[in-house]
Scaffold this motif. Structure first.
Motif, PDB file in Angstrom:
ATOM      1  N   GLY A   1       1.082  -1.067   0.001  1.00  0.00           N
ATOM      2  CA  GLY A   1      -0.189   0.120   0.010  1.00  0.00           C
ATOM      3  C   GLY A   1       0.955   1.263   0.033  1.00  0.00           C
ATOM      4  N   VAL A   2       2.022   1.105  -0.607  1.00  0.00           N
ATOM      5  CA  VAL A   2       2.992   2.503  -0.486  1.00  0.00           C
ATOM      6  C   VAL A   2       2.300   3.476  -1.664  1.00  0.00           C
ATOM      7  N   LEU A   3       2.030   2.782  -2.620  1.00  0.00           N
ATOM      8  CA  LEU A   3       1.793   3.752  -3.889  1.00  0.00           C
ATOM      9  C   LEU A   3       0.005   3.564  -4.164  1.00  0.00           C
ATOM     10  N   VAL A   4      -0.583   2.303  -3.904  1.00  0.00           N
ATOM     11  CA  VAL A   4      -1.999   2.242  -3.792  1.00  0.00           C
ATOM     12  C   VAL A   4      -2.536   2.538  -2.506  1.00  0.00           C
TER      13      VAL A   4
ATOM     14  N   VAL B   1      18.436  12.253 -11.534  1.00  0.00           N
ATOM     15  CA  VAL B   1      17.293  12.743 -11.362  1.00  0.00           C
ATOM     16  C   VAL B   1      16.492  13.016 -12.566  1.00  0.00           C
ATOM     17  N   CYS B   2      15.299  12.520 -12.794  1.00  0.00           N
ATOM     18  CA  CYS B   2      14.582  13.097 -13.960  1.00  0.00           C
ATOM     19  C   CYS B   2      13.564  14.138 -13.530  1.00  0.00           C
ATOM     20  N   GLU B   3      13.579  15.049 -14.493  1.00  0.00           N
ATOM     21  CA  GLU B   3      12.640  16.472 -14.301  1.00  0.00           C
ATOM     22  C   GLU B   3      11.409  16.161 -14.175  1.00  0.00           C
ATOM     23  N   ARG B   4      10.836  15.009 -15.029  1.00  0.00           N
ATOM     24  CA  ARG B   4       9.294  14.602 -14.525  1.00  0.00           C
ATOM     25  C   ARG B   4       9.150  14.176 -13.203  1.00  0.00           C
ATOM     26  N   ARG B   5       7.982  14.454 -12.749  1.00  0.00           N
ATOM     27  CA  ARG B   5       7.652  13.828 -11.389  1.00  0.00           C
ATOM     28  C   ARG B   5       6.231  12.789 -11.678  1.00  0.00           C
ATOM     29  N   LEU B   6       5.959  12.222 -10.693  1.00  0.00           N
ATOM     30  CA  LEU B   6       4.814  11.363 -10.780  1.00  0.00           C
ATOM     31  C   LEU B   6       3.857  12.198  -9.742  1.00  0.00           C
ATOM     32  N   ARG B   7       2.782  12.377 -10.088  1.00  0.00           N
ATOM     33  CA  ARG B   7       1.752  13.075  -9.088  1.00  0.00           C
ATOM     34  C   ARG B   7       0.940  12.168  -8.639  1.00  0.00           C
ATOM     35  N   LEU B   8       1.016  11.619  -7.328  1.00  0.00           N
ATOM     36  CA  LEU B   8       0.318  10.759  -6.758  1.00  0.00           C
ATOM     37  C   LEU B   8      -0.728  11.358  -5.719  1.00  0.00           C
ATOM     38  N   VAL B   9      -2.000  11.020  -5.720  1.00  0.00           N
ATOM     39  CA  VAL B   9      -3.055  11.769  -5.070  1.00  0.00           C
ATOM     40  C   VAL B   9      -2.763  10.957  -3.591  1.00  0.00           C
ATOM     41  N   GLY B  10      -2.677  11.628  -2.603  1.00  0.00           N
ATOM     42  CA  GLY B  10      -2.374  11.372  -1.167  1.00  0.00           C
ATOM     43  C   GLY B  10      -3.689  10.679  -0.743  1.00  0.00           C
TER      44      GLY B  10
END
Length: 296
Positions: free
Chosen positions: A119-122, A287-296
């Motif tokens: 459940g770290v990402l889900v 490090v990549c400039e792109r980020r993953l936007r994960l809804v908290g």
């Protein structure tokens, strides 16, 4: 007039579906498992939970939105749009699988099997979907990603980690150095190089970090810092072991020049989606400039 948001429900084929596809029928799949001391009901129950979760999330999509589904195997052929809200229904690894195909779209992770998945990402339950979709993108964690860029413009992005080495279990030969380390370069023979993010610090990178008993501090998922480790570096008259671990700040790059016939680089355990590098080619990881936007 702007387009209505589109909910993209990402899922994967269940173990039960794979078994039935391989053996033809439920009965034959059950016989196969029973001959190995397993009960198909355990697998079928997980399948039903996954399908119920997918149905519940589908019903929670606002009526004014568009929606579609995409299976994990089809992600590399699916075209994500700027207005998409991506809903991953499954395991943590499925979020990592989809991350490299996105460009800022918010991601909602729905856990189909609480207690079995970390459940770290889900992070959410199917019953939370309606509220999450209503506010999707307003509050999201910006998770750091890692990238490898080759000198022929090949590029690969990953959420957890990137591995660069030989396919299979052969020895990888290369020259390794840091851009900001005064030009120090070392010839190495090893089982490959692993570079990971703070999100990856819950998985493969953490495993290596623990095994090494490294003094390096593990990064957080949103921190612009990576850790890197050389796996099983071999000392010889021609190869060294002095550059085997370290960290990369936001602007730093780890540079590797291939001295093998063929090396590969892949991300998040997906060896089927890899870059191929040949003798003399150089790749830089950072490090990549792109980020993953994960809804908290």
């Amino acid at each position: 007039m702007s387009l209505a948001p589109r909910a993209v429900l990402v899922h994967r084929t269940t173990e039960y579906e794979e078994l039935v596809a391989r053996h033809g029928t439920h009965g034959q799949a059950a016989f196969f498992l029973s001959s190995r001391g397993r009960d198909i009901e355990e697998v079928a129950a997980r399948h039903r939970r996954t399908r119920r979760a997918l149905a519940e999330v589908t019903a929670a999509v606002p009526l004014t939105w568009r929606q579609t589904r995409v299976e994990r195997a089809d992600l590399d052929r699916f075209l994500f749009a700027p207005e998409d809200v991506v809903v991953v229904v499954g395991q943590d690894g499925l979020v990592a699988n989809v991350a490299k195909y996105l460009a800022g779209q918010p991601v909602v992770g729905i856990d189909t099997d609480p207690g079995r998945n970390p459940g770290v990402l889900v992070r959410h339950r199917p019953s939370d979907a309606a509220g999450l979709l209503a506010g999707a993108g307003r509050e999201a964690d910006e998770l750091t990603m890692v990238e490898v860029v080759a000198d022929d413009t090949q590029r690969l992005v990953a959420l957890n980690e990137i591995y660069l080495g030989a396919a299979g279990h052969r020895t990888a030969r290369y020259r390794l150095g840091l851009e900001d380390d005064g030009g120090v370069v070392e010839a190495q023979a090893s089982s490959g190089v692993l570079v990971g993010t703070g999100t990856g610090a819950t998985g493969w990178i953490r495993s290596v970090w623990q095994d090494r008993r490294a003094s390096l501090r593990l990064p957080s998922p949103t921190e612009d810092r990576l850790l890197w480790f050389v796996r099983e570096a071999w000392p010889s008259p021609a190869t060294g072991t002095s550059l085997v671990a370290g960290e990369l700040a936001a602007a730093a790059r780890l540079r590797l020049t291939v001295e093998s016939e063929r090396l590969i680089a892949f991300g998040d355990g997906m060896e089927t989606d890899a870059l191929e590098l040949t003798w003399g080619q150089t790749a830089e990881i950072g490090v990549c400039e792109r980020r993953l936007r994960l809804v908290g």
